[in-house]
Design a protein around this motif. Structure first.
Motif, short mmCIF file in Angstrom:
data_model
loop_
_atom_site.label_atom_id
_atom_site.label_comp_id
_atom_site.label_asym_id
_atom_site.label_seq_id
_atom_site.Cartn_x
_atom_site.Cartn_y
_atom_site.Cartn_z
N TYR A 195 0.82 -1.15 0.16
CA TYR A 195 -0.05 0.08 0.09
C TYR A 195 0.96 1.36 0.03
O TYR A 195 0.28 2.08 -0.40
N TRP A 199 -0.79 3.18 3.41
CA TRP A 199 -0.86 2.07 4.39
C TRP A 199 -1.29 2.75 5.75
O TRP A 199 -0.91 3.93 5.97
N ALA A 200 -2.46 2.39 6.24
CA ALA A 200 -3.02 2.69 7.09
C ALA A 200 -2.14 2.97 8.47
O ALA A 200 -2.50 3.96 9.30
N SER A 244 -6.51 0.64 4.51
CA SER A 244 -5.66 1.30 3.41
C SER A 244 -6.31 1.26 2.01
O SER A 244 -6.16 2.21 1.36
N ASN A 247 -8.27 4.46 2.24
CA ASN A 247 -7.36 5.48 1.99
C ASN A 247 -7.02 5.79 0.41
O ASN A 247 -6.70 6.77 -0.28
#
Length: 284
Positions: A195, A199-200, A244, A247
């Motif tokens: 991600y 990436w969260a 993610s 996002n």
């Protein structure tokens, strides 16, 4: 004189990330080679502002949506697994949970006969915890004259501004034979590499530090503590992948998230680079 841990040594750019939760601001994630970790830059003066969002689920007991309900169910399952892990280490039953949220973790331990203490800066979360008869302090300095057999930090260390000082405080608060449990995201996991800036678990600017397995070893070595065990948090790969996806695309994309979470866990069977890792630390 205690040795200061130097983080800002030769920082170089790694990637640029956006705050998807509150501000839409962009932050640089920088490499600190000395500790094999990443550092968020710049650090906002008023960090508290970036936690003021109803979507910050660890500060609520929300069960409004299917996602909320699933989160609370998994939290309950995880608490029982954490209890089994911790109960196997300690003969004494005195625990401090830092970043205690709404108190569910400590409430469970209290029901099992443990003497529980907690720290939670968020006032709303402390009020919800008090309703469960778990009273929390707002800062760790309230416990400066105490020691604990078990100290836990579930996805908290990455939020701490004064990291080196805090690590020394943790060492002082732990009894000689005590156990420190630290769970943090791992930026070397497959889901992080997949991600990238979406990436969260980068979660800038709330996450100030981004750890690898080597960085945890090095940071705690500075205070004569060592990692004695590691355990994966496999569910985190799915949860982080779900966030993610949102996002990246604006949608949860459950199927894609599940596949990437599954792939991350499968790859980690060979590499040990799980999305999140529990570190069990003791004094040397």
């Amino acid at each position: 004189m205690e040795k200061e841990i130097e983080f800002y040594c030769g920082l170089t750019p790694y990637l640029s990330c956006k705050d998807h939760l509150v501000s839409d601001e962009s932050y640089e994630v920088m490499i600190c080679d000395q500790y094999d970790m990443l550092v968020t830059s710049p650090v906002p003066v008023d960090l508290g502002y970036y936690y003021q969002d109803e979507a910050y689920i660890s500060h609520t007991d929300a069960k409004k949506t299917m996602f909320d309900k699933a989160y609370q169910m998994i939290k309950s399952i995880s608490t029982k697994r954490k209890f089994k892990l911790i109960n196997g280490f300690s003969t004494e039953k005195r625990i401090l949970d830092i970043g205690a949220g709404t108190g569910d973790f400590l409430s469970f331990f209290k029901s099992k006969g443990w003497e529980v203490f907690g720290v939670e800066p968020n006032e709303k979360a402390r009020i919800l915890s008090a309703q469960k008869e778990v009273l929390l302090k707002d800062q760790i300095s309230e416990f400066e004259n105490h020691q604990f057999d078990v100290i836990t930090m579930w996805h908290v260390l990455e939020h701490i501004p004064n990291l080196s000082e805090y690590i020394r405080t943790l060492e002082r608060l732990l009894t000689k034979n005590g156990v420190l449990i630290v769970a943090v995201p791992n930026f070397k996991s497959y889901d992080a590499s997949h991600y990238k800036e979406f990436w969260a678990a980068y979660d800038v600017p709330r996450h100030l530090w981004h750890f690898s397995q080597a960085s945890i070893e090095k940071l705690f070595k500075e205070v004569n503590m060592s990692v004695v065990e590691k355990h994966p948090l496999k569910f985190d790969a799915y949860y982080v992948s779900l966030l993610s996806e949102e996002n990246k695309t604006g949608k949860k994309n459950i199927v894609s998230a599940f596949m990437n979470g599954w792939k991350s866990n499968q790859k980690a069977k060979k590499t040990s680079e799980y999305s999140s890792i529990i570190y069990v630390l003791k004094k040397k």
